[in-house]
Design an enzyme around this catalytic site. Structure first.
Site, short mmCIF file in Angstrom:
data_model
loop_
_atom_site.label_atom_id
_atom_site.label_comp_id
_atom_site.label_asym_id
_atom_site.label_seq_id
_atom_site.Cartn_x
_atom_site.Cartn_y
_atom_site.Cartn_z
N TYR A 1 29.67 47.60 72.35
CA TYR A 1 29.59 47.78 70.86
C TYR A 1 30.69 47.04 70.12
O TYR A 1 31.92 46.89 70.49
CB TYR A 1 29.81 49.17 70.26
CG TYR A 1 29.58 49.47 68.99
CD1 TYR A 1 28.40 49.56 68.34
CD2 TYR A 1 30.63 50.11 68.29
CE1 TYR A 1 28.49 49.66 66.84
CE2 TYR A 1 30.64 50.36 66.98
CZ TYR A 1 29.55 50.27 66.19
OH TYR A 1 29.39 50.46 64.87
N LYS B 1 41.18 50.43 65.38
CA LYS B 1 41.75 51.56 65.87
C LYS B 1 43.55 51.63 66.12
O LYS B 1 43.99 52.00 64.80
CB LYS B 1 41.07 51.99 67.16
CG LYS B 1 39.80 51.94 66.91
CD LYS B 1 38.58 52.59 68.06
CE LYS B 1 37.38 52.58 67.35
NZ LYS B 1 36.51 51.86 68.16
N ASP C 1 37.00 41.73 72.24
CA ASP C 1 36.94 42.86 71.05
C ASP C 1 37.77 43.80 71.86
O ASP C 1 37.54 44.47 72.84
CB ASP C 1 35.32 43.26 71.10
CG ASP C 1 35.45 44.48 69.94
OD1 ASP C 1 36.63 44.88 69.83
OD2 ASP C 1 34.33 44.56 69.71
C1 LIG Z 1 35.33 51.23 67.19
C2 LIG Z 1 34.70 49.83 67.55
C3 LIG Z 1 34.46 48.77 66.63
C4 LIG Z 1 34.03 49.24 65.30
O1 LIG Z 1 35.21 49.56 64.71
P1 LIG Z 1 34.95 50.25 63.13
O2 LIG Z 1 36.52 50.32 62.69
O3 LIG Z 1 34.20 51.78 63.58
O4 LIG Z 1 34.16 49.52 62.41
C5 LIG Z 1 34.33 47.54 67.21
N1 LIG Z 1 34.29 47.25 68.39
C6 LIG Z 1 34.75 48.19 69.28
C7 LIG Z 1 34.96 47.68 70.93
C8 LIG Z 1 34.95 49.40 69.04
O5 LIG Z 1 35.41 50.19 69.93
#
Ligand SMILES: *Cc1c(COP(=O)(O)O)cnc(C)c1O
Length: 433
Positions: free
Chosen positions: A142, A270, A237
């Site tokens: 994601y 995060k 990511d």
């Molecule tokens: C949480 C997450 C996102 C999205 O971040 P948001 O702040 O919720 O938009 C993108 N990539 C990864 C791997 C994530 O865990």
């Protein structure tokens, strides 16, 4: 006192599904979401004043636990100085410097407000910098909810994907290639067919959005080689893994096995905001200088580098940068997974689990899955029984089996022991069927 049930009914009248992010609605596990009243350390209390040991920590950011005194006072001081200016501040430089100090793959970084925004901007940057259109992502990873990334695999190997959401036109995802995670043959074929058109390959190196699945070292090594050979950018990511699995992120974990390993672009979120809306993306100078106002790739944000959020992030990075922080966090997280494994074994419940730093995952399966397809073979009904059994006993894990878990520095050995005891009781019920 309002009950969770009353609040959920009221919320559903004015907010779609009663929540502002779908997973919070408990749709996967059933039942009534717990409305959080307050949190401290490793715990939060719901509307009915019931206490839970918190293993989601806002889905990762709360690595110090809730209400850490140093972070709280940094936020309070910053708030007094002003909420938002729309003009640059020294603290943005400090946060950028603090991030870069731990991630040698990055020379420059741009701050934004959410992981979605950061991932979306990283893709635009990769396309702008390479002058190419196509991107690779992996099933089960994601990267936020930007249109081009809401894609699942089509039928057959190495096909371009189908939108996973209404409102995403097929033409928006027609350049997004969706591959199976950890599948070397699929990777080779995709580069053989599309290498010259690929702007980037984006991956969650330790995937936390299909529970917890590591990309194998040979897989990451091959991704790196193929991207370099074909002139595509390798995008890590690390919104979830950055400053969560190690101070240097997942890239530092792979660099232990692959000497000199670096991705081209890193996406963060995060933990770097410590619970405030803050995310970032960065990379080598030549790539980052493609961004406006220096280069032709446009990207902007009214609240980007927000002064209160940067204060929260900086104070968090300061605390987690202290010697021994990750060793202690990893030890506690390993103790949790080991305890759960032992309890499941004692009760005769299939179990596999893994962790890195303060991030963990487990499956009611005999072996750890290597891709999304295998994750999907987990028995959802049994997971839901486990979830509700733990919830009843005051342990809050993610309300969906496709999510990783998070331990904070505030979780004590006693919290871990209580969690394992609760799990043992639920495993016993599960074993009886
Ligand atoms: C949480 C997450 C996102 C999205 O971040 P948001 O702040 O919720 O938009 C993108 N990539 C990864 C791997 C994530 O865990």
């Amino acid at each position: 006192m309002s009950t969770n049930e009353e609040l959920f009914a009221r919320a559903q009248r004015v907010i779609p599904g009663g929540v502002n992010s779908p997973v919070r609605a408990f749709r996967a596990v059933g039942g009534v979401p717990r409305f959080v009243q307050r949190a401290q350390g490793a715990y939060f209390w719901d509307a009915e004043d019931k206490r839970y040991i918190d293993y989601i920590g806002s889905w990762g950011p709360m690595i110090l636990g809730h209400g850490h005194p140093a972070v709280l006072s940094a936020v309070q001081e910053a708030a007094v100085q002003g909420f938002s200016f729309g003009a640059p501040t020294e603290r943005e430089i400090e946060l950028a410097e603090a991030i870069l100090a731990h991630l040698p793959s990055m020379d420059m970084v741009r701050l934004v407000s959410s992981g979605t925004e950061a991932a979306m901007s990283a893709i635009r940057l990769a396309r702008g910098a390479t002058g190419r259109k196509k991107i690779i992502k992996f099933e089960g990873c994601y990267h936020g909810h930007a249109d081009a990334l809401l894609v699942k695999a089509g039928s057959g190997l190495a096909t371009f994907g189908n939108p996973t959401s209404a409102g995403v036109p097929p033409e928006v995802v027609q350049d997004t290639l969706v591959l199976e995670y950890n599948d070397l043959a699929g990777l080779e074929q995709a580069f053989a067919e599309h290498g010259a058109a690929l702007a980037c390959l984006m991956i969650e190196p330790i995937a936390g959005n299909m529970n917890f699945v590591r990309a194998s070292v040979p897989f990451i090594r091959r991704c790196r080689e193929l991207c370099t050979q074909h002139g595509a950018l390798f995008v890590f990511d690390e919104v979830m893994t950055g400053f969560r699995v190690a101070l240097g992120g997942a890239q530092s974990v792979y660099a232990r096995e692959i000497p000199g390993f670096v991705p081209d672009i890193t996406v963060l979120g995060k933990v770097i905001g410590g619970g405030m809306p803050l995310a970032a993306f960065g990379g080598r100078r030549a790539v980052m200088e493609q961004l406006a106002p220096l280069g032709p790739v446009y990207q902007a944000g009214t609240l980007s580098g927000n002064p209160v959020a940067t204060a929260c992030g900086l104070a968090t990075l300061h605390e987690i940068g202290k010697p021994g922080f990750y060793e202690a966090l990893a030890r506690r997280t390993q103790a949790l997974v080991a305890g759960l494994r032992q309890a499941a074994a004692d009760e005769g419940v299939p179990f596999s689990g893994d962790s890195e730093g303060g991030m963990f995952g487990f499956f009611l399966l005999d072996a750890l899955p290597q891709n999304y397809r295998t994750v999907m073979t987990t028995d959802g009904a049994r997971f839901n029984q486990l979830f509700h059994g733990l919830l009843e006993r005051g342990v809050y894990i993610a309300p969906a089996l496709y999510e990783a878990g998070f331990v904070s520095a505030a979780h004590s050995d006693e919290d871990i022991a209580q969690t394992v005891d609760a799990a043992r009781a639920v495993f016993r019920l599960l074993a009886r069927g």
